[in-house]
Design a protein around this motif. Structure first.
Motif, PDB file in Angstrom:
ATOM      1  N   TYR A 140      64.980  29.983   2.091  1.00  0.00           N
ATOM      2  CA  TYR A 140      64.436  28.630   2.224  1.00  0.00           C
ATOM      3  C   TYR A 140      62.940  28.680   2.517  1.00  0.00           C
ATOM      4  N   LEU A 141      62.553  29.538   3.451  1.00  0.00           N
ATOM      5  CA  LEU A 141      61.151  29.625   3.831  1.00  0.00           C
ATOM      6  C   LEU A 141      60.276  30.081   2.663  1.00  0.00           C
ATOM      7  N   ARG A 142      60.796  30.983   1.848  1.00  0.00           N
ATOM      8  CA  ARG A 142      60.043  31.418   0.660  1.00  0.00           C
ATOM      9  C   ARG A 142      59.819  30.239  -0.280  1.00  0.00           C
ATOM     10  N   ARG A 143      60.867  29.483  -0.507  1.00  0.00           N
ATOM     11  CA  ARG A 143      60.745  28.333  -1.408  1.00  0.00           C
ATOM     12  C   ARG A 143      59.801  27.274  -0.865  1.00  0.00           C
ATOM     13  N   MET A 144      59.710  27.199   0.450  1.00  0.00           N
ATOM     14  CA  MET A 144      58.791  26.252   1.089  1.00  0.00           C
ATOM     15  C   MET A 144      57.387  26.844   1.226  1.00  0.00           C
ATOM     16  N   ARG A 145      57.215  28.084   0.730  1.00  0.00           N
ATOM     17  CA  ARG A 145      55.942  28.805   0.775  1.00  0.00           C
ATOM     18  C   ARG A 145      55.493  29.070   2.210  1.00  0.00           C
ATOM     19  N   ARG A 146      56.457  29.242   3.082  1.00  0.00           N
ATOM     20  CA  ARG A 146      56.198  29.596   4.478  1.00  0.00           C
ATOM     21  C   ARG A 146      56.458  31.102   4.614  1.00  0.00           C
ATOM     22  N   PHE A 147      55.591  31.849   3.954  1.00  0.00           N
ATOM     23  CA  PHE A 147      55.788  33.279   3.783  1.00  0.00           C
ATOM     24  C   PHE A 147      55.809  34.045   5.098  1.00  0.00           C
ATOM     25  N   ASP A 148      54.891  33.743   5.995  1.00  0.00           N
ATOM     26  CA  ASP A 148      54.828  34.486   7.260  1.00  0.00           C
ATOM     27  C   ASP A 148      56.120  34.353   8.058  1.00  0.00           C
ATOM     28  N   GLU A 149      56.663  33.153   8.085  1.00  0.00           N
ATOM     29  CA  GLU A 149      57.910  32.936   8.821  1.00  0.00           C
ATOM     30  C   GLU A 149      59.069  33.695   8.174  1.00  0.00           C
ATOM     31  N   GLY A 150      59.118  33.649   6.853  1.00  0.00           N
ATOM     32  CA  GLY A 150      60.175  34.371   6.151  1.00  0.00           C
ATOM     33  C   GLY A 150      60.087  35.871   6.379  1.00  0.00           C
ATOM     34  N   LEU A 151      58.876  36.401   6.347  1.00  0.00           N
ATOM     35  CA  LEU A 151      58.698  37.835   6.575  1.00  0.00           C
ATOM     36  C   LEU A 151      59.051  38.225   8.007  1.00  0.00           C
ATOM     37  N   ARG A 152      58.775  37.341   8.953  1.00  0.00           N
ATOM     38  CA  ARG A 152      59.169  37.630  10.344  1.00  0.00           C
ATOM     39  C   ARG A 152      60.685  37.723  10.476  1.00  0.00           C
ATOM     40  N   LEU A 153      61.389  36.811   9.825  1.00  0.00           N
ATOM     41  CA  LEU A 153      62.850  36.849   9.877  1.00  0.00           C
ATOM     42  C   LEU A 153      63.391  38.124   9.228  1.00  0.00           C
ATOM     43  N   ILE A 154      62.807  38.504   8.114  1.00  0.00           N
ATOM     44  CA  ILE A 154      63.248  39.726   7.441  1.00  0.00           C
ATOM     45  C   ILE A 154      62.971  40.941   8.314  1.00  0.00           C
TER      46      ILE A 154
ATOM     47  N   GLN B 254      65.187  45.328  11.675  1.00  0.00           N
ATOM     48  CA  GLN B 254      65.369  46.022  12.951  1.00  0.00           C
ATOM     49  C   GLN B 254      66.853  46.180  13.274  1.00  0.00           C
ATOM     50  N   ILE B 255      67.626  45.172  12.928  1.00  0.00           N
ATOM     51  CA  ILE B 255      69.069  45.203  13.195  1.00  0.00           C
ATOM     52  C   ILE B 255      69.784  46.140  12.240  1.00  0.00           C
ATOM     53  N   ASP B 256      69.437  46.052  10.962  1.00  0.00           N
ATOM     54  CA  ASP B 256      70.106  46.872   9.942  1.00  0.00           C
ATOM     55  C   ASP B 256      69.083  47.405   8.940  1.00  0.00           C
ATOM     56  N   PRO B 257      68.435  48.519   9.266  1.00  0.00           N
ATOM     57  CA  PRO B 257      67.406  49.053   8.370  1.00  0.00           C
ATOM     58  C   PRO B 257      67.947  49.587   7.044  1.00  0.00           C
ATOM     59  N   LEU B 258      69.256  49.710   6.926  1.00  0.00           N
ATOM     60  CA  LEU B 258      69.837  50.218   5.686  1.00  0.00           C
ATOM     61  C   LEU B 258      70.276  49.110   4.737  1.00  0.00           C
ATOM     62  N   LEU B 259      70.052  47.871   5.112  1.00  0.00           N
ATOM     63  CA  LEU B 259      70.355  46.760   4.216  1.00  0.00           C
ATOM     64  C   LEU B 259      69.188  46.629   3.239  1.00  0.00           C
ATOM     65  N   LEU B 260      69.306  47.326   2.129  1.00  0.00           N
ATOM     66  CA  LEU B 260      68.192  47.503   1.204  1.00  0.00           C
ATOM     67  C   LEU B 260      67.706  46.214   0.561  1.00  0.00           C
ATOM     68  N   SER B 261      68.568  45.248   0.429  1.00  0.00           N
ATOM     69  CA  SER B 261      68.143  43.981  -0.177  1.00  0.00           C
ATOM     70  C   SER B 261      67.066  43.297   0.654  1.00  0.00           C
ATOM     71  N   LEU B 262      67.004  43.588   1.941  1.00  0.00           N
ATOM     72  CA  LEU B 262      65.952  43.010   2.782  1.00  0.00           C
ATOM     73  C   LEU B 262      64.571  43.478   2.334  1.00  0.00           C
ATOM     74  N   TYR B 263      64.463  44.748   1.952  1.00  0.00           N
ATOM     75  CA  TYR B 263      63.181  45.290   1.493  1.00  0.00           C
ATOM     76  C   TYR B 263      62.765  44.644   0.178  1.00  0.00           C
ATOM     77  N   VAL B 264      63.728  44.444  -0.684  1.00  0.00           N
ATOM     78  CA  VAL B 264      63.437  43.824  -1.976  1.00  0.00           C
ATOM     79  C   VAL B 264      63.041  42.368  -1.782  1.00  0.00           C
ATOM     80  N   TYR B 265      63.715  41.685  -0.889  1.00  0.00           N
ATOM     81  CA  TYR B 265      63.356  40.303  -0.650  1.00  0.00           C
ATOM     82  C   TYR B 265      61.978  40.203  -0.008  1.00  0.00           C
TER      83      TYR B 265
END
Length: 86
Positions: free
Chosen positions: A3-17, A22-33
């Protein structure tokens, strides 16, 4: 973060990612997103770094290769974009 990406609120989206990484560094889709958000934010170097990080964990992770191709294409590097798909 979607949602934040679509709203162009990039900094907030990157903070959430980053929190999720930190919780699951092996969830590779997070890096792609994160790479997609960085690319949309006009930060291709950071986008490529996130995609490469995913590839460190799994060299055949196709969505990370696709993300690298998007970065290369955005930078006008068509040959590199095509090579990332190979």
């Amino acid at each position: 973060a979607v949602y934040l990406r679509r709203m162009r609120r990039f900094d907030e989206g990157l903070r959430l990612i980053a929190q999720a990484q930190q919780i699951d560094p092996l969830l590779l889709s997070l890096y792609v997103y994160a790479a997609s958000i960085h690319l949309d934010a006009g930060q291709p170097e950071l986008a490529a770094a996130q995609a490469r990080r995913a590839l460190e964990f799994e060299p055949n992770f196709w969505t990370a290769r696709y993300a690298l191709g998007r970065v290369a294409a955005a930078q006008g590097e068509q040959a590199a974009a095509l090579a990332s798909a190979a």
